[in-house]
Design a protein around this motif. Structure first.
Motif, PDB file in Angstrom:
ATOM      1  N   ILE A  75      17.076  99.861  98.459  1.00 26.39           N
ATOM      2  CA  ILE A  75      18.844 100.119  98.399  1.00 26.39           C
ATOM      3  C   ILE A  75      18.937 101.870  98.563  1.00 26.39           C
ATOM      4  O   ILE A  75      18.314 102.216  97.387  1.00 26.39           O
ATOM      5  N   SER A  76      19.375 102.331  99.097  1.00 31.33           N
ATOM      6  CA  SER A  76      20.033 103.564  99.120  1.00 31.33           C
ATOM      7  C   SER A  76      20.078 104.346  98.329  1.00 31.33           C
ATOM      8  O   SER A  76      21.098 103.303  97.769  1.00 31.33           O
ATOM      9  N   GLU A  77      20.010 105.499  97.347  1.00 35.86           N
ATOM     10  CA  GLU A  77      20.246 105.484  95.591  1.00 35.86           C
ATOM     11  C   GLU A  77      21.900 105.161  95.551  1.00 35.86           C
ATOM     12  O   GLU A  77      22.388 105.634  94.778  1.00 35.86           O
ATOM     13  N   GLU A  78      22.965 106.561  97.233  1.00 28.33           N
ATOM     14  CA  GLU A  78      23.743 105.910  96.988  1.00 28.33           C
ATOM     15  C   GLU A  78      24.941 104.243  97.031  1.00 28.33           C
ATOM     16  O   GLU A  78      26.030 104.330  97.054  1.00 28.33           O
TER      17      GLU A  78
END
Length: 266
Positions: free
Chosen positions: A262-265
């Motif tokens: 999952i992307s950090e943002e």
């Protein structure tokens, strides 16, 4: 409705006249709470708000022209030269509520209708599995059929749970001791093992795991969804691992994969 810094009516439009049964010429200049007989709207207007951009909102049910309407009522503070007034917006969401009810009814109807054919498919698949030799060429196909019918049953259960929640019915939790954790997780793995050749399924259970209680079917549903996501979002394969360990007074289940993550943002 628009009120000044003393909560006296400045604007009172025609729709509000029809909703509350008070004509604009009678309302202008009067304290707004003295004009509103609807308890929900009165409570909303009486709620203390921050002077800098304060806002409150509620869904209300009212009667207008002999019909029941559903409204989204929001109150916003508005800066004036001598203080802060309030702007009350009443948005008719009756059609949206009706569409939402129709959606809930449709999901519930379809889910219930799917249960009978699914039960037949699962029953015949189980019968075929019992009557087929384990080393037969058809054994794997029958096992796949049985597992995918079970997976579809979980999807139907998800839909039914959503329908119950939308209808305000709490989920029924049936708690009992979980004894065969390893077997339960392996059954979840089997649902996906027949769909991929690129993933390795691993389970690690802590040796000091205490006896614990849970709703087995709900727990299985959660694991089915998480393991399914692990497979889906690791398209290049790799290890999908479920670990079960003590977490203070609880038992902690974790699902790990080697996929895109999952992307950090997010």
């Amino acid at each position: 409705i628009y009120t000044d810094n003393r909560d006296r009516v400045v604007t009172w439009n025609r729709t509000v006249e029809r909703l509350l049964g008070v004509r604009a010429e009678q309302a202008i200049g009067q304290p707004v709470l003295a004009l509103i007989g609807h308890p929900g709207l009165s409570d909303l207007l009486a709620r203390p708000l921050s002077l800098m951009g304060g806002r409150a909102a509620e869904e209300l049910e009212m009667s207008m022209d002999g019909h029941t309407v559903f409204l989204r009522a929001s109150v916003n503070t508005v800066a004036e030269e001598d203080g802060f007034g309030k702007l009350v917006l009443l948005t008719d969401i009756t059609r949206l509520k009706e569409l939402d009810r129709m959606k809930t009814d449709f999901v519930s109807f379809v889910s219930h209708e799917l249960q009978n054919p699914l039960a037949s498919i699962r029953g015949f698949a189980h019968l075929l599995q019992q009557k087929t030799e384990a080393d037969s060429p058809n054994a794997r196909l029958i096992r796949f059929l049985n597992q995918q019918a079970t997976r579809m049953q979980w999807l139907v259960e998800d839909f039914l749970d959503i329908s119950r929640i939308d209808s305000g019915v709490p989920l029924s939790i049936q708690v009992r001791e979980i004894e065969d954790v390893q077997s339960m997780i392996q059954q979840v793995f089997e649902l996906y093992a027949v769909t991929t050749q690129d993933h390795e399924f691993v389970v690690e259970i802590a040796e000091d795991l205490p006896p614990f209680e849970a709703d087995r079917r709900k727990l299985e549903q959660v694991l089915v969804n998480l393991v399914g996501n692990a497979v889906k979002y690791s398209p290049d394969g790799g290890e999908v691992k479920v670990t079960v360990e003590r977490g203070g007074d609880d038992v902690l289940f974790s699902v790990l994969d080697e996929g895109i993550g999952i992307s950090e943002e997010d």
